[in-house]
Design a protein around this motif. Structure first.
Motif, PDB file in Angstrom:
ATOM      1  N   MET A 142      62.354  70.050  49.275  1.00  0.00           N
ATOM      2  CA  MET A 142      62.678  69.227  50.443  1.00  0.00           C
ATOM      3  C   MET A 142      63.630  68.111  50.017  1.00  0.00           C
ATOM      4  SD  MET A 142      60.086  67.294  53.080  1.00  0.00           S
ATOM      5  CE  MET A 142      59.460  66.185  51.817  1.00  0.00           C
ATOM      6  N   SER A 143      64.709  67.925  50.768  1.00  0.00           N
ATOM      7  CA  SER A 143      65.687  66.898  50.418  1.00  0.00           C
ATOM      8  C   SER A 143      65.116  65.515  50.679  1.00  0.00           C
ATOM      9  CB  SER A 143      66.969  67.094  51.231  1.00  0.00           C
ATOM     10  OG  SER A 143      66.705  66.990  52.616  1.00  0.00           O
ATOM     11  N   ALA A 144      65.557  64.523  49.902  1.00  0.00           N
ATOM     12  CA  ALA A 144      65.069  63.156  50.029  1.00  0.00           C
ATOM     13  C   ALA A 144      65.539  62.542  51.339  1.00  0.00           C
ATOM     14  CB  ALA A 144      65.549  62.320  48.857  1.00  0.00           C
ATOM     15  N   VAL A 145      64.662  61.761  51.947  1.00  0.00           N
ATOM     16  CA  VAL A 145      65.014  61.022  53.159  1.00  0.00           C
ATOM     17  C   VAL A 145      65.660  59.704  52.744  1.00  0.00           C
ATOM     18  CG1 VAL A 145      64.157  59.953  55.264  1.00  0.00           C
ATOM     19  CG2 VAL A 145      63.123  62.068  54.437  1.00  0.00           C
ATOM     20  N   THR A 172      69.542  52.382  58.187  1.00  0.00           N
ATOM     21  CA  THR A 172      69.958  51.003  58.462  1.00  0.00           C
ATOM     22  C   THR A 172      68.726  50.116  58.483  1.00  0.00           C
ATOM     23  OG1 THR A 172      71.289  49.592  59.913  1.00  0.00           O
ATOM     24  CG2 THR A 172      69.787  51.143  60.984  1.00  0.00           C
ATOM     25  N   ILE A 173      68.929  48.815  58.674  1.00  0.00           N
ATOM     26  CA  ILE A 173      67.832  47.850  58.739  1.00  0.00           C
ATOM     27  C   ILE A 173      68.058  46.924  59.920  1.00  0.00           C
ATOM     28  CG2 ILE A 173      66.592  46.009  57.533  1.00  0.00           C
ATOM     29  CD1 ILE A 173      67.393  47.237  54.917  1.00  0.00           C
ATOM     30  N   HIS A 174      67.000  46.703  60.695  1.00  0.00           N
ATOM     31  CA  HIS A 174      67.042  45.832  61.864  1.00  0.00           C
ATOM     32  C   HIS A 174      66.226  44.562  61.589  1.00  0.00           C
ATOM     33  CE1 HIS A 174      68.579  49.378  63.952  1.00  0.00           C
ATOM     34  NE2 HIS A 174      67.533  50.045  63.491  1.00  0.00           N
ATOM     35  N   ALA A 175      66.618  43.447  62.195  1.00  0.00           N
ATOM     36  CA  ALA A 175      65.902  42.182  62.011  1.00  0.00           C
ATOM     37  C   ALA A 175      65.851  41.425  63.336  1.00  0.00           C
ATOM     38  CB  ALA A 175      66.581  41.337  60.953  1.00  0.00           C
ATOM     39  N   GLU A 228      62.693  46.123  60.438  1.00  0.00           N
ATOM     40  CA  GLU A 228      62.442  47.553  60.564  1.00  0.00           C
ATOM     41  C   GLU A 228      63.466  48.307  59.717  1.00  0.00           C
ATOM     42  OE1 GLU A 228      60.459  48.522  64.831  1.00  0.00           O
ATOM     43  OE2 GLU A 228      62.601  48.039  64.856  1.00  0.00           O
ATOM     44  N   VAL A 229      62.970  49.076  58.768  1.00  0.00           N
ATOM     45  CA  VAL A 229      63.822  49.979  58.002  1.00  0.00           C
ATOM     46  C   VAL A 229      63.854  51.314  58.741  1.00  0.00           C
ATOM     47  CG1 VAL A 229      64.005  51.335  55.875  1.00  0.00           C
ATOM     48  CG2 VAL A 229      63.489  48.885  55.754  1.00  0.00           C
ATOM     49  N   GLU A 230      65.052  51.701  59.175  1.00  0.00           N
ATOM     50  CA  GLU A 230      65.204  52.973  59.895  1.00  0.00           C
ATOM     51  C   GLU A 230      65.686  54.040  58.915  1.00  0.00           C
ATOM     52  OE1 GLU A 230      67.635  54.950  63.676  1.00  0.00           O
ATOM     53  OE2 GLU A 230      67.678  52.761  63.334  1.00  0.00           O
ATOM     54  N   LEU A 231      64.958  55.166  58.877  1.00  0.00           N
ATOM     55  CA  LEU A 231      65.336  56.273  58.015  1.00  0.00           C
ATOM     56  C   LEU A 231      66.187  57.271  58.793  1.00  0.00           C
ATOM     57  CD1 LEU A 231      61.997  56.896  56.087  1.00  0.00           C
ATOM     58  CD2 LEU A 231      63.862  55.299  55.564  1.00  0.00           C
ATOM     59  N   GLU A 232      66.836  58.153  58.070  1.00  0.00           N
ATOM     60  CA  GLU A 232      67.742  59.096  58.722  1.00  0.00           C
ATOM     61  C   GLU A 232      67.013  60.108  59.602  1.00  0.00           C
ATOM     62  OE1 GLU A 232      69.934  60.941  55.621  1.00  0.00           O
ATOM     63  OE2 GLU A 232      68.163  61.770  54.611  1.00  0.00           O
ATOM     64  N   ASP A 233      65.681  60.210  59.455  1.00  0.00           N
ATOM     65  CA  ASP A 233      64.919  61.079  60.350  1.00  0.00           C
ATOM     66  C   ASP A 233      64.528  60.363  61.638  1.00  0.00           C
ATOM     67  OD1 ASP A 233      62.909  59.358  59.565  1.00  0.00           O
ATOM     68  OD2 ASP A 233      61.653  60.892  58.614  1.00  0.00           O
ATOM     69  N   GLY A 234      64.978  59.100  61.798  1.00  0.00           N
ATOM     70  CA  GLY A 234      64.713  58.329  63.004  1.00  0.00           C
ATOM     71  C   GLY A 234      63.450  57.489  62.954  1.00  0.00           C
ATOM     72  N   GLY A 291      71.630  54.231  52.628  1.00  0.00           N
ATOM     73  CA  GLY A 291      71.975  55.415  51.863  1.00  0.00           C
ATOM     74  C   GLY A 291      71.089  55.668  50.662  1.00  0.00           C
ATOM     75  N   ARG A 292      70.252  54.698  50.318  1.00  0.00           N
ATOM     76  CA  ARG A 292      69.359  54.892  49.186  1.00  0.00           C
ATOM     77  C   ARG A 292      68.155  55.728  49.604  1.00  0.00           C
ATOM     78  NH1 ARG A 292      70.317  51.782  44.734  1.00  0.00           N
ATOM     79  NH2 ARG A 292      68.116  51.924  44.113  1.00  0.00           N
ATOM     80  N   GLU A 293      67.534  56.416  48.647  1.00  0.00           N
ATOM     81  CA  GLU A 293      66.382  57.258  48.928  1.00  0.00           C
ATOM     82  C   GLU A 293      65.162  56.393  49.246  1.00  0.00           C
ATOM     83  OE1 GLU A 293      65.639  60.094  45.874  1.00  0.00           O
ATOM     84  OE2 GLU A 293      67.685  60.890  45.902  1.00  0.00           O
ATOM     85  N   ALA A 294      64.505  56.699  50.351  1.00  0.00           N
ATOM     86  CA  ALA A 294      63.346  55.915  50.786  1.00  0.00           C
ATOM     87  C   ALA A 294      62.203  55.989  49.785  1.00  0.00           C
ATOM     88  CB  ALA A 294      62.872  56.401  52.153  1.00  0.00           C
TER      89      ALA A 294
END
Length: 428
Positions: A1-4, A8-11, A59-65, A106-109
């Motif tokens: 499984m590829s890394a998530v 982006t980050i919201h504040a 809130e840290v948003e990952l590429e999977d939403g 872009g860094r791996e969660a």
């Protein structure tokens, strides 16, 4: 499984669980006016002696939403005792959504420790990030890593720190605020293991000769046995905000001071008692020397009162200095002051193998999000005790921290019984 990866980050600015107080103004004699204080603030950044606590909701948003939370928080007495200045949430929101987000996108969660350490080293115009930013963003990074690993935050931290997590909830330390009788009675009814903090931050509250505090400790013993559950054996922990030093003064190993601590021990019997912040001499080196002097004086006299370091023990480096010098029986790891939440875990670990116990503390001026994150630090490192927070009403903070630990311990027990844990859902 590829890394998530981090998208982006919201504040968003928000409120914390208590207030910011100008400790220097209060110690200088500012009088209370109802819930507020009269007079002018003296610590830089304060508009009033007491003002509303603030937080930055991250809130840290990952590429999977998926979105993962952390709350930036600073201690009630910001700007005092060598701590970072007053935290203004709106001022720092662009920093989190700008340079911080740029550094982490872009860094791996799943690389929690590497991401958190990057945050520790990040500088804006030559200055490190405010401790509150490092604290809140690292909480969100931890939650994101738990999602990626389909594991609890306790397990992620334990893996990163090389620890064996506690198998039972860590003893919770309840704080009463100024309502030190009613709130403490609530603690007795619920069987809280460490209590009541007491907020003894003025000569009036301790008594000019310390007698008022002695009477309070005697009340604690009597009322604990009347209201506590069968077999209740509490540990009394009282924060005196340097007031013993105010009424007695140095040297702290002299007979008069030692006799007062003996009286506290006798008043608390048969329960153990520990005193936080017995003095505040105004700088780290002086504080360590004064604490060593007191601790050695008590040991020589056979007085069994434990001494807790707080003032001038803020950063990871400060914790190391107090532990290395043997300046305390217990050291408070004041979580917002250490920056990244992993630094609190590392500070607890630093106490291992020494005669100093680690109290994972913090402040009433945090949020439910940061309190839950700290519950996982406590479990992952098996700290000696953990603070019930946020707020000064006791019940809410105790519920949040105690229940998070119980929920996590139960889940980890279930996970161990499953033949395959690949499908386990991560923490919220």
């Amino acid at each position: 499984m590829s890394a998530v990866r981090i998208e982006t980050i919201h504040a968003t600015p928000g409120y914390s669980g208590f207030f910011f107080d100008d400790q220097r103004a209060i110690k200088a004699g500012a009088s209370q006016d109802g819930f507020t204080y009269e007079g002018e603030p003296v610590t830089e950044g304060f508009d009033e002696i007491r003002q509303a606590g603030e937080t930055l909701l991250v809130e840290v948003e990952l590429e999977d939403g998926s979105l993962h939370r952390g709350d930036c928080a600073a201690v009630q007495y910001s700007g005092a005792g060598g701590r970072d200045p007053l935290f203004r949430a709106a001022e720092y929101a662009p920093v989190v959504e700008g340079p911080v987000a740029e550094a982490l996108t872009g860094r791996e969660a799943g690389e929690f420790l590497a991401n958190a350490e990057l945050l520790e080293d990040l500088e804006i115009e030559g200055d490190r990030l405010h401790t509150a930013i490092r604290y809140g963003v690292s909480q969100a990074l931890l939650a994101a890593a738990a999602r990626d690993a389909a594991a609890t935050r306790t397990d992620v931290l334990a893996d990163e720190l090389g620890t064996e997590p506690a198998t039972e909830p860590v003893p919770v330390f309840g704080q009463s605020g100024d309502d030190r009788y009613v709130n403490t009675e609530k603690m007795f009814v619920k069987g809280v293991p460490v209590l009541p903090h007491g907020l003894i931050n003025s000569v009036e509250k301790i008594g000019e000769d310390g007698g008022t505090l002695l009477e309070y400790v005697e009340w604690l013993v009597e009322r604990s046995q009347e209201l506590g559950p069968e077999g209740y054996d509490p540990r009394f922990h009282i924060d005196v905000y340097g007031m013993i030093g105010e009424i007695f003064g140095p040297p702290y190993d002299r007979e008069e001071v030692v006799d007062y601590f003996r009286a506290l021990e006798d008043a608390a019997a048969p329960s153990p008692i520990q005193i936080e912040g017995p003095m505040d001499v105004g700088d780290r080196e002086g504080q360590i020397e004064a604490m060593v002097e007191l601790r050695e004086g008590l040991a020589a006299a056979g007085v069994g009162v434990d001494i807790v370091a707080d003032e001038w023990c803020n950063t990871f480096e400060d914790v190391r200095a107090f532990v290395d010098r043997g300046a305390a029986d217990v050291v408070q790891i004041k979580t917002p002051d250490l920056g990244g939440i992993h630094r609190s875990g590392q500070a607890v670990r630093y106490c291992e193998g020494t005669d100093t116990r680690a109290y994972l503390g913090g402040t009433c001026n945090e949020t439910e999000t940061s309190a839950r994150a700290c519950a996982h630090v406590a479990l992952a490192t098996d700290a000696a005790q953990v603070l019930a927070k946020p707020g000064m009403g006791f019940d809410e903070g105790y519920m949040i921290v105690e229940n998070e630990m119980r929920r996590t311990v139960a889940r980890r027990n279930r996970d161990r019984q499953r033949p395959n844990t690949d499908e386990v859902a991560a923490d919220d």
